[in-house]
Design a protein around this motif. Structure first.
Motif, mmCIF file in Angstrom:
data_model
loop_
_atom_site.group_PDB
_atom_site.id
_atom_site.type_symbol
_atom_site.label_atom_id
_atom_site.label_comp_id
_atom_site.label_asym_id
_atom_site.label_seq_id
_atom_site.Cartn_x
_atom_site.Cartn_y
_atom_site.Cartn_z
ATOM 1 N N VAL A 1 47.508 40.454 41.511
ATOM 2 C CA VAL A 1 46.324 40.980 42.198
ATOM 3 C C VAL A 1 46.705 41.522 43.582
ATOM 4 O O VAL A 1 46.244 42.582 43.999
ATOM 5 N N LYS A 2 47.584 40.813 44.261
ATOM 6 C CA LYS A 2 48.032 41.225 45.595
ATOM 7 C C LYS A 2 48.888 42.495 45.502
ATOM 8 O O LYS A 2 48.705 43.436 46.278
ATOM 9 N N MET A 3 49.795 42.520 44.517
ATOM 10 C CA MET A 3 50.710 43.672 44.381
ATOM 11 C C MET A 3 49.946 44.952 44.082
ATOM 12 O O MET A 3 50.274 46.019 44.563
ATOM 13 N N PHE A 4 48.916 44.851 43.222
ATOM 14 C CA PHE A 4 48.191 46.056 42.794
ATOM 15 C C PHE A 4 46.814 46.184 43.453
ATOM 16 O O PHE A 4 45.982 46.977 43.003
ATOM 17 N N LYS A 5 46.591 45.368 44.475
ATOM 18 C CA LYS A 5 45.355 45.432 45.269
ATOM 19 C C LYS A 5 44.098 45.418 44.397
ATOM 20 O O LYS A 5 43.182 46.233 44.551
ATOM 21 N N LEU A 6 44.070 44.487 43.464
ATOM 22 C CA LEU A 6 42.902 44.338 42.581
ATOM 23 C C LEU A 6 41.973 43.281 43.174
ATOM 24 O O LEU A 6 42.337 42.552 44.098
ATOM 25 N N SER A 7 40.775 43.157 42.596
ATOM 26 C CA SER A 7 39.891 42.092 43.078
ATOM 27 C C SER A 7 40.319 40.775 42.436
ATOM 28 O O SER A 7 40.889 40.756 41.334
ATOM 29 N N ASP A 8 40.039 39.712 43.134
ATOM 30 C CA ASP A 8 40.498 38.384 42.732
ATOM 31 C C ASP A 8 39.970 38.020 41.343
ATOM 32 O O ASP A 8 38.758 38.034 41.108
ATOM 33 N N ILE A 9 40.883 37.692 40.442
ATOM 34 C CA ILE A 9 40.491 37.403 39.048
ATOM 35 C C ILE A 9 39.700 36.091 38.928
ATOM 36 O O ILE A 9 39.121 35.794 37.892
ATOM 37 N N ARG A 10 39.686 35.281 39.994
ATOM 38 C CA ARG A 10 38.964 33.994 39.934
ATOM 39 C C ARG A 10 37.476 34.152 40.167
ATOM 40 O O ARG A 10 36.676 33.316 39.734
ATOM 41 N N ILE A 11 37.102 35.247 40.866
ATOM 42 C CA ILE A 11 35.718 35.348 41.337
ATOM 43 C C ILE A 11 34.695 35.386 40.196
ATOM 44 O O ILE A 11 33.773 34.578 40.149
#
Ligand SMILES: O=P(O)(O)OC[C@H](O)CO
Length: 205
Positions: free
Chosen positions: A25-35
């Motif tokens: 998520v950090k590498m590809f600037k995605l939204s947090d998969i936990r949310i």
């Protein structure tokens, strides 16, 4: 010998502390998969569900091998074998790292994928990983337990007495017991919202 155990336990814990879903998520600037998930777990299921196929695969491979490699290297690069009780500590270290990661304020996942990685590293001793996989399949397909939280909890609780009946050496048995215990403690102390427990045999569906 003690130095090797301490070193590989530390390496295993630090390796386990890397949460690959959050790294992706950090590498590809995605939204947090936990949310957008019920259990807010940074594990493989939410990585696939909320991050997509690539994120899920990256997490599956990363979370598996971060446990597999330290145990495998301990067994193959040092002169110690699985007959040493220190192997139990090396086996559980990456799972503890995943559950209580140093790099994420000690808030990690459940440890399922890393438990399979750790148990795979002791192959050809196949009984622990085979029993764990069979129990997961049994409670998913034969005596179906829902939701996932209870299925996982029951699986690892039943796994405990199974380990004791296996004809394996003490260090492997202790390692498997420690892994199952760590995951049970993690689940029992979880604050996630739990749906009602249900158990239905396949022949009554
Ligand atoms: O136990 P984890 O954190 O490896 O997560 C595995 C699955 O995603 C749990 O559903």
């Amino acid at each position: 010998m003690l130095t090797d155990v301490v070193l590989y336990t530390l390496i295993g814990y630090l390796s386990g502390s890397v949460l690959y879903s959050l790294l992706y998520v950090k590498m590809f600037k995605l939204s947090d998969i936990r949310i957008n998930s019920r259990d807010h777990n940074p594990g493989v299921a939410n990585a696939f569900k909320n991050g997509g196929f690539a994120c899920g695969t990256f997490t599956l491979v990363g979370d598996f091998f971060k446990a597999f490699l330290p145990v495998y290297l301990y067994l193959h690069l040092t002169s110690h074998s699985l007959s040493s009780i220190g192997a139990a500590l090396v086996m559980v270290a990456p799972v503890i790292g995943h559950i209580y990661p140093l790099f994420h304020d000690f808030k990690g996942g459940k440890g399922i994928t890393s438990s399979f990685g750790s148990l795979a590293a002791i192959l050809p001793i196949w009984q622990p990983i085979a029993f764990l996989a069979i129990l997961f399949l049994f409670f998913s397909c034969i005596l179906v337990i829902k939701p996932n939280y209870y299925r996982t909890l029951v699986t690892y609780i039943v796994f405990l007495p199974c380990i004791l009946t296996l004809n394996i050496n003490v260090s492997v048995g202790t390692g498997a017991l420690l892994i199952a215990s760590a995951i049970i403690v993690r689940l029992l102390t979880s604050k996630e919202h739990k749906e009602e427990f249900s158990m239905e045999p396949i022949w009554k569906r």
